[in-house]
Design an enzyme around this catalytic site. Structure first.
Site, PDB file in Angstrom:
ATOM      1  N   LYS A  13      14.037  37.783  80.876  1.00 18.53           N
ATOM      2  CA  LYS A  13      15.362  36.532  79.949  1.00 18.53           C
ATOM      3  C   LYS A  13      16.190  35.934  81.675  1.00 18.53           C
ATOM      4  O   LYS A  13      16.206  34.323  80.921  1.00 18.53           O
ATOM      5  CB  LYS A  13      16.559  37.552  79.489  1.00 18.53           C
ATOM      6  CG  LYS A  13      16.025  38.636  78.270  1.00 18.53           C
ATOM      7  CD  LYS A  13      17.370  39.303  77.939  1.00 18.53           C
ATOM      8  CE  LYS A  13      17.850  40.681  78.750  1.00 18.53           C
ATOM      9  NZ  LYS A  13      17.120  41.573  79.859  1.00 18.53           N
ATOM     10  N   ARG A  88      25.388  42.555  73.892  1.00 20.39           N
ATOM     11  CA  ARG A  88      23.933  43.921  73.985  1.00 20.39           C
ATOM     12  C   ARG A  88      24.326  44.699  73.059  1.00 20.39           C
ATOM     13  O   ARG A  88      23.184  46.124  73.210  1.00 20.39           O
ATOM     14  CB  ARG A  88      24.239  44.334  75.590  1.00 20.39           C
ATOM     15  CG  ARG A  88      23.405  44.055  76.121  1.00 20.39           C
ATOM     16  CD  ARG A  88      23.448  44.830  77.896  1.00 20.39           C
ATOM     17  NE  ARG A  88      22.070  44.850  78.653  1.00 20.39           N
ATOM     18  CZ  ARG A  88      22.340  43.696  79.240  1.00 20.39           C
ATOM     19  NH1 ARG A  88      23.043  43.444  79.854  1.00 20.39           N
ATOM     20  NH2 ARG A  88      21.301  44.723  80.032  1.00 20.39           N
ATOM     21  N   ARG A 127       9.682  43.507  91.172  1.00 22.90           N
ATOM     22  CA  ARG A 127      11.339  42.523  91.241  1.00 22.90           C
ATOM     23  C   ARG A 127      11.508  42.492  92.583  1.00 22.90           C
ATOM     24  O   ARG A 127      12.248  43.515  93.046  1.00 22.90           O
ATOM     25  CB  ARG A 127      12.104  41.854  90.271  1.00 22.90           C
ATOM     26  CG  ARG A 127      13.682  41.607  89.858  1.00 22.90           C
ATOM     27  CD  ARG A 127      13.926  41.351  89.152  1.00 22.90           C
ATOM     28  NE  ARG A 127      14.590  42.701  88.840  1.00 22.90           N
ATOM     29  CZ  ARG A 127      14.877  42.193  87.291  1.00 22.90           C
ATOM     30  NH1 ARG A 127      15.854  41.546  86.815  1.00 22.90           N
ATOM     31  NH2 ARG A 127      15.834  43.635  86.816  1.00 22.90           N
ATOM     32  N   ARG A 160      16.338  45.605  93.126  1.00 26.36           N
ATOM     33  CA  ARG A 160      17.971  45.955  92.736  1.00 26.36           C
ATOM     34  C   ARG A 160      18.044  47.213  92.948  1.00 26.36           C
ATOM     35  O   ARG A 160      17.593  48.109  92.760  1.00 26.36           O
ATOM     36  CB  ARG A 160      17.912  44.947  91.832  1.00 26.36           C
ATOM     37  CG  ARG A 160      19.143  44.428  91.231  1.00 26.36           C
ATOM     38  CD  ARG A 160      18.805  43.861  90.356  1.00 26.36           C
ATOM     39  NE  ARG A 160      19.459  43.853  88.635  1.00 26.36           N
ATOM     40  CZ  ARG A 160      19.370  43.405  87.631  1.00 26.36           C
ATOM     41  NH1 ARG A 160      18.888  42.020  87.795  1.00 26.36           N
ATOM     42  NH2 ARG A 160      18.920  44.165  86.231  1.00 26.36           N
ATOM     43  N   ARG A 171      17.902  52.459  81.511  1.00 27.76           N
ATOM     44  CA  ARG A 171      17.931  51.133  80.905  1.00 27.76           C
ATOM     45  C   ARG A 171      17.299  50.895  79.453  1.00 27.76           C
ATOM     46  O   ARG A 171      17.302  49.823  78.328  1.00 27.76           O
ATOM     47  CB  ARG A 171      17.565  50.197  81.755  1.00 27.76           C
ATOM     48  CG  ARG A 171      18.864  50.787  83.122  1.00 27.76           C
ATOM     49  CD  ARG A 171      18.383  49.332  84.456  1.00 27.76           C
ATOM     50  NE  ARG A 171      18.500  48.096  84.127  1.00 27.76           N
ATOM     51  CZ  ARG A 171      17.933  47.526  85.217  1.00 27.76           C
ATOM     52  NH1 ARG A 171      17.400  47.527  85.605  1.00 27.76           N
ATOM     53  NH2 ARG A 171      17.896  46.197  84.803  1.00 27.76           N
TER      54      ARG A 171
HETATM   55  P1  AP5 Z   1      13.551  39.068  84.477  1.00 26.16           P
HETATM   56  O1  AP5 Z   1      14.154  37.300  84.406  1.00 26.16           O
HETATM   57  O2  AP5 Z   1      14.864  39.479  85.581  1.00 26.16           O
HETATM   58  O3  AP5 Z   1      13.963  39.625  83.356  1.00 26.16           O
HETATM   59  P2  AP5 Z   1      15.256  40.327  82.730  1.00 26.16           P
HETATM   60  O4  AP5 Z   1      14.704  40.454  81.522  1.00 26.16           O
HETATM   61  O5  AP5 Z   1      16.715  39.455  82.834  1.00 26.16           O
HETATM   62  O6  AP5 Z   1      15.513  41.673  83.333  1.00 26.16           O
HETATM   63  P3  AP5 Z   1      17.279  42.318  83.734  1.00 26.16           P
HETATM   64  O7  AP5 Z   1      16.614  43.698  84.182  1.00 26.16           O
HETATM   65  O8  AP5 Z   1      17.915  41.258  84.452  1.00 26.16           O
HETATM   66  O9  AP5 Z   1      18.013  42.456  82.158  1.00 26.16           O
HETATM   67  P4  AP5 Z   1      18.796  43.600  81.849  1.00 26.16           P
HETATM   68  O10 AP5 Z   1      18.233  43.517  80.982  1.00 26.16           O
HETATM   69  O11 AP5 Z   1      18.407  45.610  82.114  1.00 26.16           O
HETATM   70  O12 AP5 Z   1      19.882  43.722  83.314  1.00 26.16           O
HETATM   71  P5  AP5 Z   1      21.424  42.428  83.718  1.00 26.16           P
HETATM   72  O13 AP5 Z   1      21.255  42.162  85.382  1.00 26.16           O
HETATM   73  O14 AP5 Z   1      21.398  41.752  82.207  1.00 26.16           O
HETATM   74  O15 AP5 Z   1      11.411  38.760  85.342  1.00 26.16           O
HETATM   75  C1  AP5 Z   1      11.958  40.542  85.516  1.00 26.16           C
HETATM   76  C2  AP5 Z   1      11.052  40.324  86.791  1.00 26.16           C
HETATM   77  O16 AP5 Z   1       9.654  39.937  86.078  1.00 26.16           O
HETATM   78  C3  AP5 Z   1      11.306  39.270  88.056  1.00 26.16           C
HETATM   79  O17 AP5 Z   1      10.747  40.077  89.078  1.00 26.16           O
HETATM   80  C4  AP5 Z   1      10.512  38.215  87.661  1.00 26.16           C
HETATM   81  O18 AP5 Z   1       9.680  37.289  88.111  1.00 26.16           O
HETATM   82  C5  AP5 Z   1       9.578  39.097  86.744  1.00 26.16           C
HETATM   83  N1  AP5 Z   1       9.202  38.218  85.395  1.00 26.16           N
HETATM   84  C6  AP5 Z   1       9.644  37.507  84.224  1.00 26.16           C
HETATM   85  N2  AP5 Z   1       8.496  37.169  82.871  1.00 26.16           N
HETATM   86  C7  AP5 Z   1       7.659  37.085  84.300  1.00 26.16           C
HETATM   87  C8  AP5 Z   1       6.590  36.764  82.644  1.00 26.16           C
HETATM   88  N3  AP5 Z   1       6.667  35.992  82.074  1.00 26.16           N
HETATM   89  N4  AP5 Z   1       5.053  37.563  83.873  1.00 26.16           N
HETATM   90  C9  AP5 Z   1       5.376  38.513  84.670  1.00 26.16           C
HETATM   91  N5  AP5 Z   1       6.247  39.070  85.580  1.00 26.16           N
HETATM   92  C10 AP5 Z   1       7.324  38.383  84.701  1.00 26.16           C
HETATM   93  O19 AP5 Z   1      22.313  44.040  83.654  1.00 26.16           O
HETATM   94  C11 AP5 Z   1      22.460  44.876  84.458  1.00 26.16           C
HETATM   95  C12 AP5 Z   1      22.875  45.570  83.901  1.00 26.16           C
HETATM   96  O20 AP5 Z   1      24.383  45.452  84.391  1.00 26.16           O
HETATM   97  C13 AP5 Z   1      22.750  47.063  82.701  1.00 26.16           C
HETATM   98  O21 AP5 Z   1      22.196  47.889  83.238  1.00 26.16           O
HETATM   99  C14 AP5 Z   1      24.812  47.035  82.516  1.00 26.16           C
HETATM  100  O22 AP5 Z   1      25.139  48.120  82.806  1.00 26.16           O
HETATM  101  C15 AP5 Z   1      25.435  45.850  83.092  1.00 26.16           C
HETATM  102  N6  AP5 Z   1      25.426  44.822  81.562  1.00 26.16           N
HETATM  103  C16 AP5 Z   1      24.715  43.087  81.708  1.00 26.16           C
HETATM  104  N7  AP5 Z   1      25.725  43.080  80.448  1.00 26.16           N
HETATM  105  C17 AP5 Z   1      26.931  43.876  79.963  1.00 26.16           C
HETATM  106  C18 AP5 Z   1      26.498  43.630  78.732  1.00 26.16           C
HETATM  107  N8  AP5 Z   1      26.971  42.864  77.854  1.00 26.16           N
HETATM  108  N9  AP5 Z   1      27.226  45.241  77.760  1.00 26.16           N
HETATM  109  C19 AP5 Z   1      27.187  45.966  78.493  1.00 26.16           C
HETATM  110  N10 AP5 Z   1      26.756  46.394  80.044  1.00 26.16           N
HETATM  111  C20 AP5 Z   1      26.511  45.041  80.510  1.00 26.16           C
END
Ligand code: AP5
Ligand code: ZN
Length: 214
Positions: A13, A88, A127, A160, A171
């Site tokens: 994402k 979410r 990552r 991370r 998660r």
């Molecule tokens: P990447 O693009 O980083 O993936 P992502 O979907 O953004 O993953 P995140 O882990 O950031 O999402 P998340 O939803 O768990 O975390 P967030 O920061 O929102 O890609 C992942 C890896 O794969 C990278 O290394 C990339 O290079 C690689 N890649 C990408 N595309 C690829 C492809 N096509 N092929 C191969 N490799 C690829 O949230 C973190 C924490 O914050 C949550 O757990 C929660 O505690 C809190 N939080 C955030 N938002 C909320 C909310 N709205 N409500 C409550 N808690 C929240």
């Protein structure tokens, strides 16, 4: 254009949201990034959020919803945004719907980046994130030019805190329980589009731009 990114943790994402923001000149609003920058700055919000994030749990809606609402009401979001990591939960989606309706706006697309759980763990363990600017890479699929160093700002790249395999499993469970139901929510709203997130990242992006238009 107002866009929501849906998908499991590690589905890509953030990677796609950054590319969308650049191409369509709209802000990339990531609740995860906002929490991480608060943690880095040592704010009260950051301290509270960290307790949940380190366990792979969601930060409570009371903390998250107000923060996001403030962000999308800022001037730079007037012509659109790409939301990454929000909503979410169903209550988050309902709050967003209510707020944007009051603002006379609507969501144009909810893009579901579909990647099966089997692929997620290896993505997360490879990552690397920049300690300064938050840019993300993958040691195999999207490497930085110099190993361990950010292309954007030259700072160090690290795993991370919440990307350890045990936390990733938690998660994923939270995703299936609380976030996946949003796929049906946005399908019913008539704005859901699916993309195959297992493809190479530039192919995922070209599928997205085919949907969003030039
Ligand atoms: P990447 O693009 O980083 O993936 P992502 O979907 O953004 O993953 P995140 O882990 O950031 O999402 P998340 O939803 O768990 O975390 P967030 O920061 O929102 O890609 C992942 C890896 O794969 C990278 O290394 C990339 O290079 C690689 N890649 C990408 N595309 C690829 C492809 N096509 N092929 C191969 N490799 C690829 O949230 C973190 C924490 O914050 C949550 O757990 C929660 O505690 C809190 N939080 C955030 N938002 C909320 C909310 N709205 N409500 C409550 N808690 C929240
Ligand atoms: Zn950097």
């Amino acid at each position: 254009m107002k866009i929501i990114m849906l998908g499991a943790p590690g589905a890509g994402k953030g990677t796609q949201a950054k590319k969308i923001a650049e191409k369509y000149q709209i802000p990339h609003v990531s609740t995860g990034d906002i929490f991480r920058s608060n943690i880095k700055e040592g704010t009260q919000l950051g301290r509270k959020a960290k307790e949940y994030m380190d366990q792979g749990a969601l930060v409570p809606d009371e903390l998250t919803i107000g923060m996001l609402m403030d962000r999308i009401q800022q001037e730079d979001c007037k012509n659109g945004y790409v939301l990454d990591g929000f909503p979410r939960t169903i209550p988050q989606a309902e709050s967003l719907q209510k707020a944007i309706t009051e603002m006379g706006q609507k969501i144009d697309f909810a893009i579901n980046v579909d990647v099966p759980d089997e692929n997620i763990i290896s993505r997360m363990s490879g990552r690397r994130a920049c300690i300064s600017c938050g840019a993300t890479y993958h040691i195999v699929y999207n490497p930085s030019k110099v190993a361990g160093i950010c292309d954007v700002c030259g700072s160090e790249l690290v795993l991370r805190d919440d990307d350890k395999p045990e936390t990733v499993k938690k998660r994923l469970a939270v995703y299936h329980d609380q976030t996946r139901p949003l796929i049906d929510y946005y399908k019913e709203a008539g704005v859901l589009v699916n993309v195959d997130g297992t493809q190479e990242l530039n192919k995922v992006f070209s599928d997205i731009t085919d949907i969003l238009g030039a």
